[in-house]
Design an enzyme around this catalytic site. Structure first.
Site, PDB file in Angstrom:
ATOM      1  N   GLU A  36     -39.076   1.404 -11.968  1.00  0.00           N
ATOM      2  CA  GLU A  36     -37.735   1.716 -12.488  1.00  0.00           C
ATOM      3  C   GLU A  36     -37.684   1.583 -14.006  1.00  0.00           C
ATOM      4  OE1 GLU A  36     -34.317  -0.252 -10.795  1.00  0.00           O
ATOM      5  OE2 GLU A  36     -34.297   1.090  -9.082  1.00  0.00           O
ATOM      6  N   LYS A  78     -27.396   8.420  -5.384  1.00  0.00           N
ATOM      7  CA  LYS A  78     -26.206   7.612  -5.057  1.00  0.00           C
ATOM      8  C   LYS A  78     -24.974   8.519  -4.996  1.00  0.00           C
ATOM      9  CE  LYS A  78     -27.142   3.003  -6.965  1.00  0.00           C
ATOM     10  NZ  LYS A  78     -26.711   1.993  -7.918  1.00  0.00           N
ATOM     11  N   HIS A  95     -59.880  -3.437   3.626  1.00  0.00           N
ATOM     12  CA  HIS A  95     -60.217  -2.685   4.834  1.00  0.00           C
ATOM     13  C   HIS A  95     -59.281  -1.499   5.020  1.00  0.00           C
ATOM     14  CE1 HIS A  95     -63.058  -5.854   6.037  1.00  0.00           C
ATOM     15  NE2 HIS A  95     -62.209  -6.620   5.362  1.00  0.00           N
TER      16      HIS A  95
HETATM   17  O1  PA5 Z   1     -32.896  -2.909 -10.927  1.00  0.00           O
HETATM   18  C1  PA5 Z   1     -31.860  -2.276 -10.716  1.00  0.00           C
HETATM   19  O2  PA5 Z   1     -31.019  -2.089 -11.602  1.00  0.00           O
HETATM   20  C2  PA5 Z   1     -31.563  -1.714  -9.344  1.00  0.00           C
HETATM   21  O3  PA5 Z   1     -32.648  -1.838  -8.499  1.00  0.00           O
HETATM   22  C3  PA5 Z   1     -30.380  -2.457  -8.735  1.00  0.00           C
HETATM   23  O4  PA5 Z   1     -30.684  -3.817  -8.628  1.00  0.00           O
HETATM   24  C4  PA5 Z   1     -30.038  -1.887  -7.350  1.00  0.00           C
HETATM   25  O5  PA5 Z   1     -29.739  -0.513  -7.459  1.00  0.00           O
HETATM   26  C5  PA5 Z   1     -28.845  -2.612  -6.750  1.00  0.00           C
HETATM   27  O6  PA5 Z   1     -27.747  -2.525  -7.597  1.00  0.00           O
HETATM   28  P1  PA5 Z   1     -26.581  -3.579  -7.519  1.00  0.00           P
HETATM   29  O7  PA5 Z   1     -27.142  -4.922  -7.806  1.00  0.00           O
HETATM   30  O8  PA5 Z   1     -25.589  -3.137  -8.528  1.00  0.00           O
HETATM   31  O9  PA5 Z   1     -26.033  -3.506  -6.114  1.00  0.00           O
END
Ligand code: PA5
Length: 463
Positions: free
Chosen positions: A291, A430, A320
């Site tokens: 990310e 989303k 393995h």
């Molecule tokens: O690292 C990030 O920003 C994302 O992985 C969020 O943690 C994830 O989308 C969940 O979002 P939220 O904590 O707002 O529910």
């Protein structure tokens, strides 16, 4: 103390076609210093809150005091979170608690809670978790930084209804705590409206950097983990990350290696702990790397579609499964081993057959030999590999590891000239989900999806 050995990335070990020369690494010195300065500037201006987390020991003490009191009312904690709001919980739990923790009785757990982390909306997993919970003794930590994530709210509504049915509407709120933004979002409003105990995810700490906030600390504390030591380990690493020099700063050195290989076309970064306890760390790292570094645009707005692909693998199990590919497949991978010196258990292989070569050895010796064997074999096959070693599996070393990889990814983002701290690519799916679930304000996306569906019908087979 965490150490880094990258000898098997150097041309002396794996030849000039696949290896790096030391001067290449140290040639990055000035760019690394700039990257370091940029990260520090973001920290000083309040944009990068994760840099301050190792100093939050007062917050850790508050959480610990609350956890000591709260555990008396419950036997099980369920975390409802996803992505950065779940992976750190799993990483801490898997590293520092027995894999069989949830099967132990309360006495063996010294009164600390069992823990389940639900990070999906698989209908079966959610429903079957409910079947095994004693709701009268269960506490839910609903974690969402935005406070609006559909997966988390849906699972919250599901368990809320069940808790209400079991303990009554009036008492239900006592079975929930909320971890979310200080001001905004549905969950913050809910916490205020119902006077639900709540914790704050600092606005300047991104989800994947939030393991050392209440996002990760609350479940750690309720399972009896010394979260002060976790922060202490992060602090020790932070002190080693005070300059941009790859000689002094191990995270800068790690970023330099990953960056140089990425530039050479080595686009896959494998994380392979030789300790099952660190399997959750590999999962956490995978999100942190993906990310943070997978980005369409660079900082100047140019389309670059950049990003190494992180892969998790487990030593020795994946020898393995994956090792054949790593040894003989394309030269497109750099492999990071996490190695542990002291597992906390010495497990003998009993001499059932006295003449057998395994007799009188330990599993500790075997796993160490397998790691060395794999690293040596990869080196002979001219495959870059490096080892991050920790002395033991403890809150301190885990804190070091978290902070080490977080700093490395921050430097890597600067070297790649991308913003490692946003995630615009997660948004579109989303938004489409909101459209499909009938949320107001998403008519345009509903139309777009209907149009796509018409085209999709041309490519279906067996439907
Ligand atoms: O690292 C990030 O920003 C994302 O992985 C969020 O943690 C994830 O989308 C969940 O979002 P939220 O904590 O707002 O529910």
């Amino acid at each position: 103390m965490l150490s880094l050995n990258y000898a098997h990335c150097l041309s002396d070990s794996i030849g000039i076609d696949h290896g790096l020369m030391e001067p290449e690494i140290f040639g990055l010195q000035s760019r690394l210093q700039e990257a370091h300065n940029a990260v520090q500037r973001m920290g000083t201006s309040g944009k990068l809150g994760f840099l301050d987390l190792p100093d939050q020991s007062a917050e850790a003490r508050r959480i610990m005091t609350w956890a000591r009191k709260t555990r008396n009312s419950f036997d099980t904690l369920v975390v409802l979170g996803i992505g950065g709001s779940a992976l750190g919980n799993n990483a801490v739990q898997q590293a520092l608690r027995s894999p069989y923790w949830n099967l132990k009785d309360r006495k063996d757990r010294k009164g600390w809670l069992r823990l389940f982390v639900l990070d999906n909306v698989d209908p079966r997993w959610t429903a079957e978790l409910l079947e095994i919970l004693d709701l009268r003794k269960t506490l839910f930590n609903v974690i969402s930084k935005s406070g609006t994530t559909a997966e988390i709210l849906s699972n919250y509504f599901f368990f809320r209804k069940a808790v209400e049915a079991k303990v009554g509407v009036k008492k239900a709120s006592r079975h929930f705590v909320i971890t979310t933004d200080e001001q905004k979002g549905y969950l913050r409003e809910l916490a205020k409206r119902e006077n639900i105990t709540s914790f704050v995810v600092p606005g300047n700490v991104g989800g994947r950097f939030s393991v050392l906030t209440p996002v990760g600390l609350v479940s750690a504390a309720l399972t009896g983990i010394d979260i002060g030591q976790l922060l202490g380990g992060a602090k020790a690493m932070s002190q080693r990350c005070q300059s941009g020099s790859p000689k002094e700063n191990p995270a800068a050195a790690y970023a330099a290696l990953q960056f140089l290989y990425y530039q050479k076309g080595v686009k896959l970064s494998v994380m392979m702990p030789y300790s099952q306890n660190f399997w959750g760390v590999a999962d956490w790292y995978r999100q942190l790397w993906a990310e943070s570094l997978g980005k369409k645009l660079d900082r100047s707005g140019k389309i670059v579609n950049a990003g190494p692909t992180p892969i998790k693998a487990l030593g020795v199990t994946d020898q393995h499964s994956q090792a054949q590919l790593y040894m003989e497949g394309p030269y497109d991978k750099i492999i990071t081993f996490i190695s542990v010196n002291d597992f906390g258990h010495k497990t003998a292989i009993p001499p059932v057959d006295k003449g057998h070569y395994l007799a009188k050895h330990t599993l500790n010796e075997l796993i160490a030999a397998e790691q060395k064997g794999t690293s040596s074999a990869l080196t002979k096959a001219l495959r870059p590999n490096l080892t991050v070693s920790v002395s033991e599996i403890s809150p301190t070393t885990l804190g070091e590891l978290f902070f080490f990889f977080e700093m490395a990814v921050a430097y890597m983002g600067e070297l790649m000239n991308i913003n490692a701290f946003d995630q615009p690519g997660v948004e579109l799916a989303k938004v489409y989900t909101y459209a499909l679930m009938g949320r107001d304000g998403y008519d345009a996306q509903r139309q777009e999806l209907a149009e796509m569906e018409r085209k999709d019908s041309q490519g279906s087979h067996g439907v």
